[in-house]
Design a protein around this motif. Structure first.
Motif, short mmCIF file in Angstrom:
data_model
loop_
_atom_site.label_atom_id
_atom_site.label_comp_id
_atom_site.label_asym_id
_atom_site.label_seq_id
_atom_site.Cartn_x
_atom_site.Cartn_y
_atom_site.Cartn_z
N PHE A 197 0.42 -1.30 -0.17
CA PHE A 197 -0.06 -0.53 -0.40
C PHE A 197 0.89 1.46 0.27
CE2 PHE A 197 -3.01 -3.17 1.97
CZ PHE A 197 -4.12 -3.69 1.38
N THR A 198 0.02 2.30 -0.55
CA THR A 198 1.28 3.29 -0.08
C THR A 198 -0.60 4.32 0.11
OG1 THR A 198 2.20 5.26 -1.45
CG2 THR A 198 -0.25 4.22 -2.53
N TYR A 199 0.89 5.68 0.42
CA TYR A 199 -0.02 7.19 0.80
C TYR A 199 -1.03 7.26 0.57
CZ TYR A 199 -1.44 11.50 2.97
OH TYR A 199 -1.67 12.60 3.17
N MET A 200 -2.19 7.65 -0.30
CA MET A 200 -2.84 7.79 -1.09
C MET A 200 -3.39 9.88 -0.41
SD MET A 200 -4.89 9.20 -3.27
CE MET A 200 -4.65 8.05 -4.89
N PRO A 201 -3.05 11.55 -0.70
CA PRO A 201 -3.79 11.84 -0.04
C PRO A 201 -4.61 12.75 -0.08
CG PRO A 201 -2.35 12.27 -2.17
CD PRO A 201 -1.87 11.34 -1.34
N TRP A 202 -5.38 11.93 -1.27
CA TRP A 202 -7.45 12.42 -1.60
C TRP A 202 -7.88 11.71 -0.74
CZ3 TRP A 202 -5.71 16.30 -3.71
CH2 TRP A 202 -4.82 16.79 -4.68
N GLY A 203 -8.59 12.20 0.40
CA GLY A 203 -9.21 11.50 1.80
C GLY A 203 -8.11 11.62 3.14
N SER A 204 -7.16 11.53 3.10
CA SER A 204 -6.53 11.42 4.45
C SER A 204 -6.83 13.13 5.34
CB SER A 204 -5.19 11.13 4.18
OG SER A 204 -5.04 10.17 3.03
N ARG A 205 -7.16 13.16 6.08
CA ARG A 205 -7.05 14.49 6.49
C ARG A 205 -6.73 14.01 8.17
NH1 ARG A 205 -13.33 16.70 5.54
NH2 ARG A 205 -12.77 16.56 2.80
N GLY A 206 -5.45 14.72 8.93
CA GLY A 206 -4.81 14.15 10.27
C GLY A 206 -5.14 12.96 10.55
N ASN A 207 -5.45 12.98 11.88
CA ASN A 207 -4.67 11.42 11.51
C ASN A 207 -5.65 10.47 11.29
OD1 ASN A 207 -7.14 11.86 13.11
ND2 ASN A 207 -6.96 10.98 15.19
N VAL A 208 -6.80 10.82 9.84
CA VAL A 208 -6.81 8.91 9.40
C VAL A 208 -6.87 9.28 8.46
CG1 VAL A 208 -9.28 8.83 8.18
CG2 VAL A 208 -9.53 9.72 10.34
N VAL A 209 -5.67 8.45 8.29
CA VAL A 209 -4.71 8.12 6.50
C VAL A 209 -5.32 7.14 5.96
CG1 VAL A 209 -2.39 7.20 6.15
CG2 VAL A 209 -3.05 8.35 8.28
N VAL A 210 -5.63 7.51 4.53
CA VAL A 210 -6.00 7.11 3.60
C VAL A 210 -5.33 5.97 2.70
CG1 VAL A 210 -7.45 5.94 0.90
CG2 VAL A 210 -8.19 7.92 2.89
N PHE A 211 -4.62 4.73 2.83
CA PHE A 211 -3.88 3.92 1.82
C PHE A 211 -4.65 2.84 0.41
CE2 PHE A 211 -2.47 4.06 6.18
CZ PHE A 211 -0.61 3.76 6.10
N GLN A 212 -4.00 3.34 0.05
CA GLN A 212 -4.02 2.49 -1.27
C GLN A 212 -3.57 1.69 -1.68
OE1 GLN A 212 -4.60 5.51 -4.69
NE2 GLN A 212 -5.23 3.92 -6.59
N ARG A 213 -3.73 0.74 -2.68
CA ARG A 213 -3.22 -1.16 -3.09
C ARG A 213 -2.36 -0.12 -4.57
NH1 ARG A 213 -1.70 -5.64 -0.98
NH2 ARG A 213 -3.53 -6.39 -0.43
N VAL A 214 -0.58 -0.17 -3.93
CA VAL A 214 -0.46 0.02 -5.16
C VAL A 214 -0.61 -1.29 -6.89
CG1 VAL A 214 2.24 0.67 -6.50
CG2 VAL A 214 1.28 1.07 -4.01
N ALA A 215 -0.69 -0.44 -7.68
CA ALA A 215 -0.89 -1.97 -8.56
C ALA A 215 0.64 -2.91 -8.99
CB ALA A 215 -1.51 -0.89 -9.62
N SER A 216 0.02 -3.84 -9.01
CA SER A 216 1.13 -4.66 -9.14
C SER A 216 1.37 -4.89 -10.83
CB SER A 216 1.87 -5.82 -8.39
OG SER A 216 0.60 -6.57 -9.65
N ASP A 217 2.92 -4.85 -11.63
CA ASP A 217 2.89 -5.16 -12.82
C ASP A 217 2.29 -6.39 -13.64
OD1 ASP A 217 4.41 -2.28 -12.94
OD2 ASP A 217 6.25 -3.07 -13.00
#
Length: 217
Positions: A197-217
């Motif tokens: 997973f990587t950090y996803m800024p869209w939707g992350s706010r303060g202490n609530v963090v969104v992680f998005q699965r990194v697409a594999s090749d």
């Protein structure tokens, strides 16, 4: 929502009254949740986020897990009020796969949103209860989620260190810097990165963090 008075404090009542309750998590859900997703909600509280997710994916595609027995009953009432009785509710505390016992001691605090797995003697106005220990990988296998919402009052540090099901594409996680310091926060991010997973800024706010699965090749 119908929350027992003994589980409330002024801060919770104010958040609900002002419409801020779980607002950051809800913003992430609205940003990223798709109708085809299957949701696993860890630390269900009063069931508010589970019901909001059910409005997008359908109640039958949502499972919520809550350790506090008072709040499990509250979730049941919330589901009835929102015509979401097909939503699955599990009573237990989520633990890492390395945990060896069938039960775990949970500290149910007067303010329900601060309740957590016990670290020792209960605080004032708290009670200790034994609840089922639910391993994260077992939940993944049983419900095959694609979207996970997590508010587990500190347990996220350990849960972030293990493997995550490949089916999970987004994780909305509340971190708790009031309970631990920067090294633990780094462990969370490093663990989720190892899990794909990587950090996803869209939707992350303060202490609530969104992680998005990194697409594999």
């Amino acid at each position: 929502m119908q929350i027992p008075q003994r589980c409330l404090n002024p801060a919770i009542e104010d958040a609900i009254g002002q419409g801020h309750y779980e607002g950051k998590e809800l913003a992430g859900i609205k940003r990223h949740l798709k109708p085809e997703d299957r949701v696993l909600d860890l630390g269900g509280g009063a069931g508010y986020l589970a019901v909001q997710a059910a409005k997008i994916v359908g109640a039958g595609n949502v499972t919520t897990v809550e350790a506090n027995p008072d709040m499990v009953r509250s979730i049941g009432r919330t589901l009835a009020l929102n015509d979401a009785l097909d939503l699955r509710v599990l009573h237990g505390a989520v633990v890492a796969d390395s945990y060896k016992q069938d039960t775990v001691t949970f500290e149910a605090k007067a303010a329900f949103w601060a309740s957590s797995i016990s670290n020792g003697a209960p605080g004032q106005k708290s009670k200790l209860v034994s609840v089922p220990a639910l391993k994260l990988s077992d939940l993944f296998e049983a419900f095959d989620p694609s979207f996970v919402v997590m508010d587990v009052e500190g347990a996220e540090v350990e849960l972030a260190q293990q493997s995550w099901a490949k089916s999970v594409r987004f994780v909305i996680m509340e971190i708790h810097p009031q309970l631990y310091g920067p090294p633990d926060i780094q462990q969370i991010f490093d663990g989720m990165s190892r899990a794909g997973f990587t950090y996803m800024p869209w939707g992350s706010r303060g202490n609530v963090v969104v992680f998005q699965r990194v697409a594999s090749d």
